[in-house]
Design a protein around this motif. Structure first.
Motif, PDB file in Angstrom:
ATOM      1  N   VAL A 177       0.842  -1.194   0.000  1.00  0.00           N
ATOM      2  CA  VAL A 177       0.000   0.000   0.000  1.00  0.00           C
ATOM      3  C   VAL A 177       0.882   1.251   0.000  1.00  0.00           C
ATOM      4  CG1 VAL A 177      -1.816   1.266   1.202  1.00  0.00           C
ATOM      5  CG2 VAL A 177      -1.780  -1.245   1.265  1.00  0.00           C
ATOM      6  N   PRO A 178       0.850   2.050  -1.066  1.00  0.00           N
ATOM      7  CA  PRO A 178       1.627   3.304  -1.092  1.00  0.00           C
ATOM      8  C   PRO A 178       0.887   4.430  -0.374  1.00  0.00           C
ATOM      9  CG  PRO A 178       0.539   2.976  -3.192  1.00  0.00           C
ATOM     10  CD  PRO A 178       0.205   1.771  -2.358  1.00  0.00           C
ATOM     11  N   PHE A 179       1.651   5.366   0.146  1.00  0.00           N
ATOM     12  CA  PHE A 179       1.041   6.495   0.849  1.00  0.00           C
ATOM     13  C   PHE A 179       0.146   7.321  -0.073  1.00  0.00           C
ATOM     14  CE2 PHE A 179       4.953   5.862   3.439  1.00  0.00           C
ATOM     15  CZ  PHE A 179       4.341   5.614   4.649  1.00  0.00           C
ATOM     16  N   ARG A 180       0.479   7.392  -1.365  1.00  0.00           N
ATOM     17  CA  ARG A 180      -0.283   8.241  -2.273  1.00  0.00           C
ATOM     18  C   ARG A 180      -1.742   7.829  -2.378  1.00  0.00           C
ATOM     19  NH1 ARG A 180       2.960   5.199  -5.897  1.00  0.00           N
ATOM     20  NH2 ARG A 180       1.732   3.717  -7.151  1.00  0.00           N
ATOM     21  N   MET A 181      -2.058   6.570  -2.057  1.00  0.00           N
ATOM     22  CA  MET A 181      -3.445   6.106  -2.137  1.00  0.00           C
ATOM     23  C   MET A 181      -4.320   6.715  -1.051  1.00  0.00           C
ATOM     24  SD  MET A 181      -3.110   2.062  -3.127  1.00  0.00           S
ATOM     25  CE  MET A 181      -4.872   1.885  -2.889  1.00  0.00           C
ATOM     26  N   LEU A 182      -3.707   7.322  -0.045  1.00  0.00           N
ATOM     27  CA  LEU A 182      -4.493   7.888   1.051  1.00  0.00           C
ATOM     28  C   LEU A 182      -5.338   9.077   0.596  1.00  0.00           C
ATOM     29  CD1 LEU A 182      -1.941   7.713   4.015  1.00  0.00           C
ATOM     30  CD2 LEU A 182      -3.749   6.098   3.406  1.00  0.00           C
ATOM     31  N   ASP A 183      -5.044   9.640  -0.572  1.00  0.00           N
ATOM     32  CA  ASP A 183      -5.888  10.736  -1.054  1.00  0.00           C
ATOM     33  C   ASP A 183      -7.298  10.258  -1.358  1.00  0.00           C
ATOM     34  OD1 ASP A 183      -5.474   9.260  -3.327  1.00  0.00           O
ATOM     35  OD2 ASP A 183      -4.637  10.900  -4.525  1.00  0.00           O
TER      36      ASP A 183
ATOM     37  N   ALA B 116       2.549  15.147   4.443  1.00  0.00           N
ATOM     38  CA  ALA B 116       2.876  15.277   5.866  1.00  0.00           C
ATOM     39  C   ALA B 116       2.782  13.940   6.572  1.00  0.00           C
ATOM     40  CB  ALA B 116       1.943  16.299   6.518  1.00  0.00           C
ATOM     41  N   PHE B 117       1.783  13.136   6.212  1.00  0.00           N
ATOM     42  CA  PHE B 117       1.632  11.815   6.823  1.00  0.00           C
ATOM     43  C   PHE B 117       2.810  10.918   6.466  1.00  0.00           C
ATOM     44  CE2 PHE B 117       0.209   7.425   6.944  1.00  0.00           C
ATOM     45  CZ  PHE B 117      -0.472   7.353   8.143  1.00  0.00           C
ATOM     46  N   ALA B 118       3.203  10.924   5.197  1.00  0.00           N
ATOM     47  CA  ALA B 118       4.317  10.082   4.761  1.00  0.00           C
ATOM     48  C   ALA B 118       5.617  10.493   5.433  1.00  0.00           C
ATOM     49  CB  ALA B 118       4.464  10.154   3.247  1.00  0.00           C
ATOM     50  N   ALA B 119       5.772  11.794   5.695  1.00  0.00           N
ATOM     51  CA  ALA B 119       7.006  12.285   6.292  1.00  0.00           C
ATOM     52  C   ALA B 119       7.202  11.805   7.725  1.00  0.00           C
ATOM     53  CB  ALA B 119       7.038  13.813   6.238  1.00  0.00           C
ATOM     54  N   ASN B 120       6.170  11.255   8.328  1.00  0.00           N
ATOM     55  CA  ASN B 120       6.303  10.705   9.684  1.00  0.00           C
ATOM     56  C   ASN B 120       7.094   9.398   9.701  1.00  0.00           C
ATOM     57  OD1 ASN B 120       4.768  12.762  10.914  1.00  0.00           O
ATOM     58  ND2 ASN B 120       2.857  11.729  10.366  1.00  0.00           N
TER      59      ASN B 120
ATOM     60  N   ARG C  76      15.836   7.951   4.698  1.00  0.00           N
ATOM     61  CA  ARG C  76      15.284   9.280   4.423  1.00  0.00           C
ATOM     62  C   ARG C  76      13.820   9.291   4.814  1.00  0.00           C
ATOM     63  NH1 ARG C  76      11.869   8.453   0.345  1.00  0.00           N
ATOM     64  NH2 ARG C  76      12.357   6.864  -1.233  1.00  0.00           N
ATOM     65  N   LYS C  77      13.241  10.484   4.860  1.00  0.00           N
ATOM     66  CA  LYS C  77      11.822  10.595   5.146  1.00  0.00           C
ATOM     67  C   LYS C  77      11.023  10.083   3.952  1.00  0.00           C
ATOM     68  CE  LYS C  77      11.757  14.316   8.554  1.00  0.00           C
ATOM     69  NZ  LYS C  77      11.183  15.631   8.915  1.00  0.00           N
ATOM     70  N   ALA C  78       9.945   9.404   4.229  1.00  0.00           N
ATOM     71  CA  ALA C  78       9.127   8.832   3.165  1.00  0.00           C
ATOM     72  C   ALA C  78       8.393   9.920   2.403  1.00  0.00           C
ATOM     73  CB  ALA C  78       8.134   7.835   3.749  1.00  0.00           C
ATOM     74  N   VAL C  79       8.092   9.632   1.163  1.00  0.00           N
ATOM     75  CA  VAL C  79       7.307  10.513   0.290  1.00  0.00           C
ATOM     76  C   VAL C  79       6.077   9.730  -0.163  1.00  0.00           C
ATOM     77  CG1 VAL C  79       9.319  11.841  -0.456  1.00  0.00           C
ATOM     78  CG2 VAL C  79       8.644   9.800  -1.737  1.00  0.00           C
ATOM     79  N   PRO C  80       5.078  10.407  -0.738  1.00  0.00           N
ATOM     80  CA  PRO C  80       3.836   9.712  -1.113  1.00  0.00           C
ATOM     81  C   PRO C  80       4.023   8.495  -2.012  1.00  0.00           C
ATOM     82  CG  PRO C  80       3.462  12.060  -1.137  1.00  0.00           C
ATOM     83  CD  PRO C  80       4.928  11.867  -0.884  1.00  0.00           C
ATOM     84  N   SER C  81       5.063   8.443  -2.821  1.00  0.00           N
ATOM     85  CA  SER C  81       5.264   7.297  -3.705  1.00  0.00           C
ATOM     86  C   SER C  81       5.811   6.075  -2.968  1.00  0.00           C
ATOM     87  CB  SER C  81       6.221   7.669  -4.839  1.00  0.00           C
ATOM     88  OG  SER C  81       7.473   8.088  -4.319  1.00  0.00           O
ATOM     89  N   ASP C  82       6.263   6.240  -1.740  1.00  0.00           N
ATOM     90  CA  ASP C  82       6.756   5.110  -0.957  1.00  0.00           C
ATOM     91  C   ASP C  82       5.592   4.307  -0.392  1.00  0.00           C
ATOM     92  OD1 ASP C  82       9.581   5.549  -1.167  1.00  0.00           O
ATOM     93  OD2 ASP C  82       9.349   7.249   0.201  1.00  0.00           O
ATOM     94  N   HIS C  83       5.888   3.063   0.002  1.00  0.00           N
ATOM     95  CA  HIS C  83       4.907   2.206   0.626  1.00  0.00           C
ATOM     96  C   HIS C  83       5.058   2.251   2.149  1.00  0.00           C
ATOM     97  CE1 HIS C  83       4.948   0.799  -3.484  1.00  0.00           C
ATOM     98  NE2 HIS C  83       3.881   0.059  -3.267  1.00  0.00           N
ATOM     99  N   PHE C  84       4.001   1.839   2.838  1.00  0.00           N
ATOM    100  CA  PHE C  84       4.080   1.762   4.297  1.00  0.00           C
ATOM    101  C   PHE C  84       5.271   0.868   4.669  1.00  0.00           C
ATOM    102  CE2 PHE C  84      -0.175   3.368   4.066  1.00  0.00           C
ATOM    103  CZ  PHE C  84      -0.434   3.963   5.294  1.00  0.00           C
ATOM    104  N   PRO C  85       6.204   1.357   5.471  1.00  0.00           N
ATOM    105  CA  PRO C  85       7.374   0.535   5.817  1.00  0.00           C
ATOM    106  C   PRO C  85       7.021  -0.555   6.819  1.00  0.00           C
ATOM    107  CG  PRO C  85       7.466   2.614   6.987  1.00  0.00           C
ATOM    108  CD  PRO C  85       6.279   2.706   6.065  1.00  0.00           C
ATOM    109  N   ALA C  86       7.765  -1.654   6.735  1.00  0.00           N
ATOM    110  CA  ALA C  86       7.561  -2.757   7.669  1.00  0.00           C
ATOM    111  C   ALA C  86       8.210  -2.431   9.006  1.00  0.00           C
ATOM    112  CB  ALA C  86       8.154  -4.040   7.100  1.00  0.00           C
ATOM    113  N   PRO C  87       7.614  -2.887  10.111  1.00  0.00           N
ATOM    114  CA  PRO C  87       8.189  -2.588  11.432  1.00  0.00           C
ATOM    115  C   PRO C  87       9.443  -3.408  11.737  1.00  0.00           C
ATOM    116  CG  PRO C  87       6.245  -3.959  11.663  1.00  0.00           C
ATOM    117  CD  PRO C  87       6.334  -3.599  10.217  1.00  0.00           C
ATOM    118  N   PHE C  88       9.690  -4.466  10.948  1.00  0.00           N
ATOM    119  CA  PHE C  88      10.852  -5.317  11.173  1.00  0.00           C
ATOM    120  C   PHE C  88      11.633  -5.462   9.868  1.00  0.00           C
ATOM    121  CE2 PHE C  88       7.475  -6.772  14.063  1.00  0.00           C
ATOM    122  CZ  PHE C  88       8.101  -6.571  15.290  1.00  0.00           C
TER     123      PHE C  88
END
Length: 294
Positions: free
Chosen positions: A89-95, A106-110, A126-138
């Motif tokens: 799931v990429p951050f850009r889909m949150l729109d 702003a959400f992706a930058a967290n 680096r800080k995530a951008v909208p084209s990145d996917h939700f990172p895994a916790p492990f």
């Protein structure tokens, strides 16, 4: 022919009646293993069947409730993301949940993601951008399992489509006509709200937790993840386990099938087209053969 149809209907009724009796025997009220199973036999799981819940996205005209999806995202980020990834799931889909482009950025930058290699051939964060996917916790499955009592938490990207309880005969036949496709959210909601004390005499191993709605066993490694008041909603929705479970289940359904509304609209238009086309074919046939002898 009439005798054959009658025989088939009689067989179907008898089979459905037998299935209902077996289901009652297989799922005792207290969630314990079925009494008719010998100790050497494996009971049928889940011990309790998930209940059909009310969802806005159910049925041929179903749609997602964006407010509910935003609450589900909040539950995921504050609770579930500590163990479960959403690698697809990429951050850009949150729109699609009603967020603006600036809010998505702003959400992706967290989050921080690994990138590279750089000019020196080294990986960096680096800080995530909208084209990145939700990172895994492990970093990998082995690390995830080591941190969770030996069981790696599953990825949540498609969990709402991958997890559902099979519905036996004749229920699955009725599902064809009712277009029931909410087995995944029903199962997730039942699992999250289904933690309870084991029945008398039932032994739960250390590090395991009793849940009669779990599809693979009577216990699972994940402890109860939600409690009342754990997440504060901005819209004033109830801060209860049931509400959290409903919201995150709907969010995970959206994550697994973000184009559900478009698919249903297209399907409805196709059905309308086929109905009109059928009428035109019938009228054409009447016109062509109107003056011909039969």
């Amino acid at each position: 022919m009439k005798t054959l149809v009658t025989s088939i209907l009689s067989f179907a009724f008898a089979a459905s009646l037998g299935s209902a009796v077996l289901a009652q025997e297989a799922t005792p009220a207290n969630g314990a293993a079925p009494a008719h199973h010998a100790e050497s036999e494996t009971p049928h799981y889940p011990l309790k069947e998930p209940k059909e819940e009310e969802w806005t996205f159910a049925g041929p005209f179903g749609h997602y409730d964006k407010g509910q999806l935003q609450r589900g995202l909040k539950v995921y980020t504050e609770v579930c993301s500590a163990c479960h990834s959403m690698n697809l799931v990429p951050f850009r889909m949150l729109d699609e949940l009603g967020y603006s482009e600036a809010q998505v950025k702003a959400f992706a930058a967290n989050y921080e993601v690994q990138d590279g290699p750089n000019a020196a051939g080294e990986m960096f964060t680096r800080k995530a951008v909208p084209s990145d996917h939700f990172p895994a916790p492990f970093p990998n499955a082995e690390a995830a399992a080591a941190s969770n009592n030996g069981a790696a938490p599953p990825d949540f990207s498609l969990i709402a489509k991958a997890r559902e309880v099979e519905r036996g005969f004749p229920q699955f036949v009725f599902d064809i006509f009712t277009q029931y496709q909410e087995g995944g959210p029903d199962y997730i909601h039942a699992l999250l709200t289904g933690y309870e004390e084991p029945p008398a005499g039932f032994q739960v191993a250390q590090g395991s937790h009793y849940n009669p709605y779990f599809h693979a066993a009577a216990v699972l490694a994940m402890p109860k993840p939600l409690s009342d008041g754990q997440v504060t909603y901005d819209d004033g929705a109830p801060a209860t386990v049931d509400q959290y479970s409903r919201d995150v289940s709907a969010f995970l359904m959206w994550a697994a099938e973000p184009h559900l509304e478009e698919r249903k609209r297209t399907g409805f238009m196709v059905m309308i087209f086929l109905a009109i086309f059928t009428v035109l074919i019938y009228l054409t046939k009447r016109s062509v053969y109107a003056n011909k002898d039969h």
